[in-house]
Design a protein around this motif. Structure first.
Motif, PDB file in Angstrom:
ATOM      1  N   PRO A 126      57.077 212.082 -10.351  1.00  7.89           N
ATOM      2  CA  PRO A 126      57.460 212.394 -11.732  1.00  7.89           C
ATOM      3  C   PRO A 126      58.711 211.652 -12.194  1.00  7.89           C
ATOM      4  O   PRO A 126      58.808 211.301 -13.379  1.00  7.89           O
ATOM      5  N   ASP A 127      59.651 211.392 -11.292  1.00  4.98           N
ATOM      6  CA  ASP A 127      60.860 210.666 -11.664  1.00  4.98           C
ATOM      7  C   ASP A 127      60.598 209.215 -12.021  1.00  4.98           C
ATOM      8  O   ASP A 127      61.487 208.542 -12.546  1.00  4.98           O
ATOM      9  N   ASP A 128      59.409 208.726 -11.746  1.00  4.28           N
ATOM     10  CA  ASP A 128      59.049 207.373 -12.149  1.00  4.28           C
ATOM     11  C   ASP A 128      58.652 207.305 -13.618  1.00  4.28           C
ATOM     12  O   ASP A 128      58.447 206.207 -14.148  1.00  4.28           O
ATOM     13  N   THR A 129      58.515 208.442 -14.263  1.00  4.91           N
ATOM     14  CA  THR A 129      58.127 208.472 -15.662  1.00  4.91           C
ATOM     15  C   THR A 129      59.165 207.756 -16.516  1.00  4.91           C
ATOM     16  O   THR A 129      60.354 208.086 -16.483  1.00  4.91           O
ATOM     17  N   ALA A 130      58.723 206.780 -17.267  1.00  2.00           N
ATOM     18  CA  ALA A 130      59.614 205.969 -18.086  1.00  2.00           C
ATOM     19  C   ALA A 130      58.780 204.963 -18.857  1.00  2.00           C
ATOM     20  O   ALA A 130      57.580 204.800 -18.606  1.00  2.00           O
ATOM     21  N   VAL A 131      59.439 204.290 -19.778  1.00  3.65           N
ATOM     22  CA  VAL A 131      58.871 203.099 -20.372  1.00  3.65           C
ATOM     23  C   VAL A 131      59.289 201.924 -19.507  1.00  3.65           C
ATOM     24  O   VAL A 131      60.477 201.745 -19.224  1.00  3.65           O
ATOM     25  N   TYR A 132      58.331 201.145 -19.090  1.00  8.18           N
ATOM     26  CA  TYR A 132      58.578 200.013 -18.215  1.00  8.18           C
ATOM     27  C   TYR A 132      58.551 198.727 -19.025  1.00  8.18           C
ATOM     28  O   TYR A 132      57.609 198.478 -19.784  1.00  8.18           O
ATOM     29  N   TYR A 133      59.584 197.925 -18.839  1.00  2.00           N
ATOM     30  CA  TYR A 133      59.753 196.694 -19.598  1.00  2.00           C
ATOM     31  C   TYR A 133      59.732 195.486 -18.682  1.00  2.00           C
ATOM     32  O   TYR A 133      60.327 195.500 -17.605  1.00  2.00           O
ATOM     33  N   CYS A 134      59.102 194.456 -19.145  1.00  2.00           N
ATOM     34  CA  CYS A 134      59.101 193.173 -18.468  1.00  2.00           C
ATOM     35  C   CYS A 134      60.235 192.321 -19.008  1.00  2.00           C
ATOM     36  O   CYS A 134      60.465 192.287 -20.223  1.00  2.00           O
ATOM     37  N   ASN A 135      60.939 191.648 -18.121  1.00  2.00           N
ATOM     38  CA  ASN A 135      62.044 190.784 -18.500  1.00  2.00           C
ATOM     39  C   ASN A 135      61.871 189.406 -17.897  1.00  2.00           C
ATOM     40  O   ASN A 135      61.435 189.266 -16.750  1.00  2.00           O
ATOM     41  N   ALA A 136      62.213 188.406 -18.672  1.00  2.00           N
ATOM     42  CA  ALA A 136      62.227 187.025 -18.200  1.00  2.00           C
ATOM     43  C   ALA A 136      63.567 186.408 -18.535  1.00  2.00           C
ATOM     44  O   ALA A 136      64.032 186.510 -19.670  1.00  2.00           O
ATOM     45  N   ARG A 137      64.185 185.782 -17.551  1.00  2.00           N
ATOM     46  CA  ARG A 137      65.468 185.121 -17.758  1.00  2.00           C
ATOM     47  C   ARG A 137      65.436 183.772 -17.076  1.00  2.00           C
ATOM     48  O   ARG A 137      65.088 183.671 -15.900  1.00  2.00           O
ATOM     49  N   SER A 138      65.835 182.746 -17.816  1.00  2.00           N
ATOM     50  CA  SER A 138      65.799 181.405 -17.269  1.00  2.00           C
ATOM     51  C   SER A 138      66.747 181.279 -16.092  1.00  2.00           C
ATOM     52  O   SER A 138      67.906 181.700 -16.154  1.00  2.00           O
ATOM     53  N   SER A 139      66.266 180.678 -15.032  1.00  2.38           N
ATOM     54  CA  SER A 139      67.117 180.409 -13.886  1.00  2.38           C
ATOM     55  C   SER A 139      68.111 179.296 -14.170  1.00  2.38           C
ATOM     56  O   SER A 139      69.078 179.120 -13.415  1.00  2.38           O
ATOM     57  N   TYR A 140      67.910 178.544 -15.225  1.00  3.02           N
ATOM     58  CA  TYR A 140      68.808 177.457 -15.614  1.00  3.02           C
ATOM     59  C   TYR A 140      69.800 177.869 -16.698  1.00  3.02           C
ATOM     60  O   TYR A 140      70.912 177.336 -16.751  1.00  3.02           O
ATOM     61  N   ASP A 141      69.411 178.759 -17.543  1.00  5.20           N
ATOM     62  CA  ASP A 141      70.247 179.172 -18.663  1.00  5.20           C
ATOM     63  C   ASP A 141      70.012 180.654 -18.910  1.00  5.20           C
ATOM     64  O   ASP A 141      69.012 181.037 -19.517  1.00  5.20           O
ATOM     65  N   GLY A 142      70.935 181.464 -18.448  1.00  2.85           N
ATOM     66  CA  GLY A 142      70.781 182.901 -18.573  1.00  2.85           C
ATOM     67  C   GLY A 142      70.786 183.415 -19.996  1.00  2.85           C
ATOM     68  O   GLY A 142      70.416 184.571 -20.226  1.00  2.85           O
ATOM     69  N   ARG A 143      71.206 182.573 -20.935  1.00  7.12           N
ATOM     70  CA  ARG A 143      71.140 182.977 -22.335  1.00  7.12           C
ATOM     71  C   ARG A 143      69.712 183.086 -22.825  1.00  7.12           C
ATOM     72  O   ARG A 143      69.447 183.738 -23.837  1.00  7.12           O
ATOM     73  N   LEU A 144      68.805 182.433 -22.124  1.00 10.82           N
ATOM     74  CA  LEU A 144      67.386 182.551 -22.436  1.00 10.82           C
ATOM     75  C   LEU A 144      66.862 183.768 -21.696  1.00 10.82           C
ATOM     76  O   LEU A 144      66.502 183.702 -20.521  1.00 10.82           O
ATOM     77  N   ASP A 145      66.856 184.868 -22.382  1.00 12.78           N
ATOM     78  CA  ASP A 145      66.610 186.175 -21.794  1.00 12.78           C
ATOM     79  C   ASP A 145      65.686 186.941 -22.736  1.00 12.78           C
ATOM     80  O   ASP A 145      66.048 187.182 -23.889  1.00 12.78           O
ATOM     81  N   TYR A 146      64.520 187.319 -22.245  1.00  8.47           N
ATOM     82  CA  TYR A 146      63.492 187.873 -23.109  1.00  8.47           C
ATOM     83  C   TYR A 146      62.956 189.184 -22.560  1.00  8.47           C
ATOM     84  O   TYR A 146      62.934 189.415 -21.347  1.00  8.47           O
ATOM     85  N   TRP A 147      62.509 190.011 -23.469  1.00  4.51           N
ATOM     86  CA  TRP A 147      61.991 191.330 -23.126  1.00  4.51           C
ATOM     87  C   TRP A 147      60.656 191.580 -23.801  1.00  4.51           C
ATOM     88  O   TRP A 147      60.427 191.158 -24.942  1.00  4.51           O
ATOM     89  N   GLY A 148      59.812 192.297 -23.097  1.00  2.00           N
ATOM     90  CA  GLY A 148      58.596 192.785 -23.702  1.00  2.00           C
ATOM     91  C   GLY A 148      58.836 194.079 -24.453  1.00  2.00           C
ATOM     92  O   GLY A 148      59.952 194.607 -24.498  1.00  2.00           O
ATOM     93  N   GLN A 149      57.784 194.596 -25.044  1.00  2.00           N
ATOM     94  CA  GLN A 149      57.886 195.820 -25.830  1.00  2.00           C
ATOM     95  C   GLN A 149      57.800 197.086 -24.993  1.00  2.00           C
ATOM     96  O   GLN A 149      58.163 198.165 -25.467  1.00  2.00           O
ATOM     97  N   GLY A 150      57.328 196.969 -23.786  1.00  2.00           N
ATOM     98  CA  GLY A 150      57.275 198.096 -22.887  1.00  2.00           C
ATOM     99  C   GLY A 150      55.904 198.734 -22.809  1.00  2.00           C
ATOM    100  O   GLY A 150      55.092 198.646 -23.731  1.00  2.00           O
ATOM    101  N   THR A 151      55.660 199.378 -21.695  1.00  2.00           N
ATOM    102  CA  THR A 151      54.450 200.156 -21.496  1.00  2.00           C
ATOM    103  C   THR A 151      54.833 201.481 -20.856  1.00  2.00           C
ATOM    104  O   THR A 151      55.662 201.532 -19.944  1.00  2.00           O
ATOM    105  N   GLN A 152      54.256 202.541 -21.352  1.00  2.00           N
ATOM    106  CA  GLN A 152      54.645 203.871 -20.911  1.00  2.00           C
ATOM    107  C   GLN A 152      53.922 204.263 -19.634  1.00  2.00           C
ATOM    108  O   GLN A 152      52.702 204.116 -19.526  1.00  2.00           O
TER     109      GLN A 152
END
Length: 118
Positions: free
Chosen positions: A87-113
């Motif tokens: 039950p403690d795993d209950t959350a909205v789960y988000y995918c993240n992508a961050r460039s290994s070359y430039d951390g300013r390139l950092d993106y998120w998905g909308q999430g899945t419950q």
């Protein structure tokens, strides 16, 4: 355009399993460090698991041994296999992508419950 689309969430009973998928587009996927985060109501977003562009993985303590992160660069996809859900795993789960070359390139998905409940 950069896009991360999560799928695979749902309602499961404690002890059950789910597999989350994150489909990436609009980026050079192979150079991105990828991660799964989750956020429950009233809590801060926290790292669940990460896999770097080189394949190194890292897991949060509460999920270690139960969750497995993987990536398929040919499919621009990151997976999170979740077993023995609690039950403690209950959350909205988000995918993240961050460039290994430039951390300013950092993106998120909308999430899945993900809801773990009897």
């Amino acid at each position: 355009q950069v896009q991360l689309v999560e799928s695979g969430g749902g309602l499961v009973q404690p002890g059950g399993s789910l597999r989350l998928s994150c489909a990436a587009s609009g980026m050079f996927f192979s150079i991105m460090d990828m991660g799964w985060y989750r956020q429950a109501p009233g809590k801060q977003r926290e790292l669940v698991a990460a896999i770097t562009s080189s394949g190194y993985t890292n897991y949060a303590g509460p999920v270690k041994g139960r969750f497995t992160i993987s990536r398929d660069n040919a499919k621009n996809t990151v997976l999170l296999q979740m077993n023995s859900l609690k039950p403690d795993d209950t959350a909205v789960y988000y995918c993240n992508a961050r460039s290994s070359y430039d951390g300013r390139l950092d993106y998120w998905g909308q999430g899945t419950q993900v809801t773990v409940s009897s």
